[in-house]
Design an enzyme around this catalytic site. Sequence first.
Site, mmCIF file in Angstrom:
data_model
loop_
_atom_site.group_PDB
_atom_site.id
_atom_site.type_symbol
_atom_site.label_atom_id
_atom_site.label_comp_id
_atom_site.label_asym_id
_atom_site.label_seq_id
_atom_site.Cartn_x
_atom_site.Cartn_y
_atom_site.Cartn_z
ATOM 1 N N ASN A 154 0.832 -1.212 0.000
ATOM 2 C CA ASN A 154 0.000 0.000 0.000
ATOM 3 C C ASN A 154 0.864 1.258 0.000
ATOM 4 O O ASN A 154 0.547 2.245 -0.654
ATOM 5 C CB ASN A 154 -0.948 0.008 1.211
ATOM 6 C CG ASN A 154 -2.211 -0.773 0.935
ATOM 7 O OD1 ASN A 154 -3.044 -0.365 0.139
ATOM 8 N ND2 ASN A 154 -2.343 -1.931 1.583
ATOM 9 N N ARG A 180 3.679 -0.695 26.280
ATOM 10 C CA ARG A 180 3.086 -0.120 25.068
ATOM 11 C C ARG A 180 3.259 1.401 25.061
ATOM 12 O O ARG A 180 3.533 2.006 24.028
ATOM 13 C CB ARG A 180 1.599 -0.498 25.030
ATOM 14 C CG ARG A 180 0.969 -0.443 23.678
ATOM 15 C CD ARG A 180 -0.459 -0.925 23.709
ATOM 16 N NE ARG A 180 -0.599 -2.369 23.661
ATOM 17 C CZ ARG A 180 -0.579 -3.092 22.534
ATOM 18 N NH1 ARG A 180 -0.405 -2.512 21.383
ATOM 19 N NH2 ARG A 180 -0.716 -4.396 22.557
ATOM 20 N N HIS A 184 -7.969 -0.937 6.349
ATOM 21 C CA HIS A 184 -8.287 -2.231 6.974
ATOM 22 C C HIS A 184 -8.909 -3.143 5.914
ATOM 23 O O HIS A 184 -9.813 -2.718 5.188
ATOM 24 C CB HIS A 184 -9.269 -2.019 8.139
ATOM 25 C CG HIS A 184 -9.672 -3.308 8.782
ATOM 26 N ND1 HIS A 184 -8.854 -3.965 9.671
ATOM 27 C CD2 HIS A 184 -10.779 -4.072 8.634
ATOM 28 C CE1 HIS A 184 -9.460 -5.088 10.047
ATOM 29 N NE2 HIS A 184 -10.630 -5.171 9.441
ATOM 30 N N GLU A 192 -11.331 3.138 19.679
ATOM 31 C CA GLU A 192 -11.758 1.746 19.530
ATOM 32 C C GLU A 192 -11.168 1.179 18.235
ATOM 33 O O GLU A 192 -11.262 1.815 17.173
ATOM 34 C CB GLU A 192 -13.289 1.698 19.474
ATOM 35 C CG GLU A 192 -13.851 0.314 19.739
ATOM 36 C CD GLU A 192 -15.367 0.269 19.544
ATOM 37 O OE1 GLU A 192 -15.880 -0.793 19.215
ATOM 38 O OE2 GLU A 192 -15.999 1.341 19.696
ATOM 39 N N GLU A 235 -7.404 -1.960 -2.665
ATOM 40 C CA GLU A 235 -6.753 -1.140 -1.636
ATOM 41 C C GLU A 235 -5.769 -0.173 -2.279
ATOM 42 O O GLU A 235 -5.679 0.997 -1.906
ATOM 43 C CB GLU A 235 -5.995 -2.024 -0.632
ATOM 44 C CG GLU A 235 -6.866 -2.883 0.249
ATOM 45 C CD GLU A 235 -6.054 -3.624 1.305
ATOM 46 O OE1 GLU A 235 -5.099 -3.059 1.841
ATOM 47 O OE2 GLU A 235 -6.388 -4.793 1.587
HETATM 48 C C1 GRF Z 1 -3.282 -4.617 3.912
HETATM 49 O O1 GRF Z 1 -4.181 -5.642 3.584
HETATM 50 C C2 GRF Z 1 -3.952 -3.582 4.775
HETATM 51 O O2 GRF Z 1 -5.299 -3.430 4.516
HETATM 52 C C3 GRF Z 1 -3.771 -4.151 6.160
HETATM 53 O O3 GRF Z 1 -2.511 -4.760 6.146
HETATM 54 C C4 GRF Z 1 -2.166 -5.131 4.816
HETATM 55 C C5 GRF Z 1 -0.873 -4.455 4.521
HETATM 56 O O4 GRF Z 1 -0.313 -4.860 3.306
HETATM 57 N N1 GRF Z 1 -3.930 -3.132 7.162
HETATM 58 P P1 GRF Z 1 0.904 -4.043 2.707
HETATM 59 O O5 GRF Z 1 1.993 -4.041 3.758
HETATM 60 O O6 GRF Z 1 0.436 -2.674 2.389
HETATM 61 O O7 GRF Z 1 1.314 -4.806 1.497
#
Ligand code: GRF
Length: 215
Positions: A14, A70, A114, A148, A179
Site C-alpha cells: 500500500n 506499550r 483495513h 476503539e 486497496e
Molecule cells: C493490507 O491488507 C492492509 O489493509 C492491512 O494490512 C495489509 C498491509 O499490506 N492493514 P501491505 O503491507 O500494504 O502490502
Amino acid sequence: MKNIVCLISGRGSNLEAMLQVARAEAWHQAPGAQVAAVISNRPDAPGLQVARRFDVPATAVVDHKAFATREAFENALAREIDAHAPVLVVLAGFMRVLTPGFVTRYEGRLLNIHPSLLPSFPGLHTHRRALAAGVRAHGATVHFVSAEVDAGAIVAQAVVPVLPGDDETRLAARVLEREHRMLPRCVRWYLEGRVALRDGGVALRDVEPGELLFQ
Ligand code: GRF
C-alpha cells in the site's frame, strides 16, 4: 510542503501504491505534499526497502520489542513521527494496536486501511473470516482512527465479490488490488482538504459520495 508519515509493519504494498501515485501525479507540486518518512515497528519489514527505492527522505525503525510497555513504545514512536511535523499519519499495514492516548494525539490526522468492509470483521484474518462467514461481498475500508480498534469514521470502502472457489490468497489479492487504488485517492483528498474528520464524522467537500465506493 505538507509532510505525510507512513507507519508500516511488513510488505509495504500500500505504501508503494501511494508512492507511485504521488510520483505520477507530482504531489510535491500539488497539493504540495510528500511522504517525508516511513517508520516500521519491525526492523526487517520489506516496506523499508520500498521507501528507500522511492527516495523517501527518512526511514526509521521503532521496534516495539525493545520497549517494556506499550506506552514507552508509543512515546518513542510519537517522537519519531513528530520530528517530521506531519499533516497526516497513514497506517499502511501497521500491525500494532494503538492506545487511546496515542490516537487522541493524532486525532483527525490518522488514517488506517483495513482489509474488510467495516464494521464487519475488525481485527485479524479478515479474509479467512469472510470466507467462513459465507459473505457474498468483501473488501477494504479507509477510516480515521479512533480509540476503539477498527471503528473510526469511514472515509471510503472498496467492494469485491467473493467468488466460488476462492481461497484466502485469491480473495486477499482481489481486495489488495482495490486497496492500492483506494488509499492514494483518500490520502490525496485529505491533503486537498476535501475529506476531514469533523464532530466524529467525515466531512466532504467536492467529493461525490459515489467516488468513495471503489468497485
Ligand atoms: C493490507 O491488507 C492492509 O489493509 C492491512 O494490512 C495489509 C498491509 O499490506 N492493514 P501491505 O503491507 O500494504 O502490502
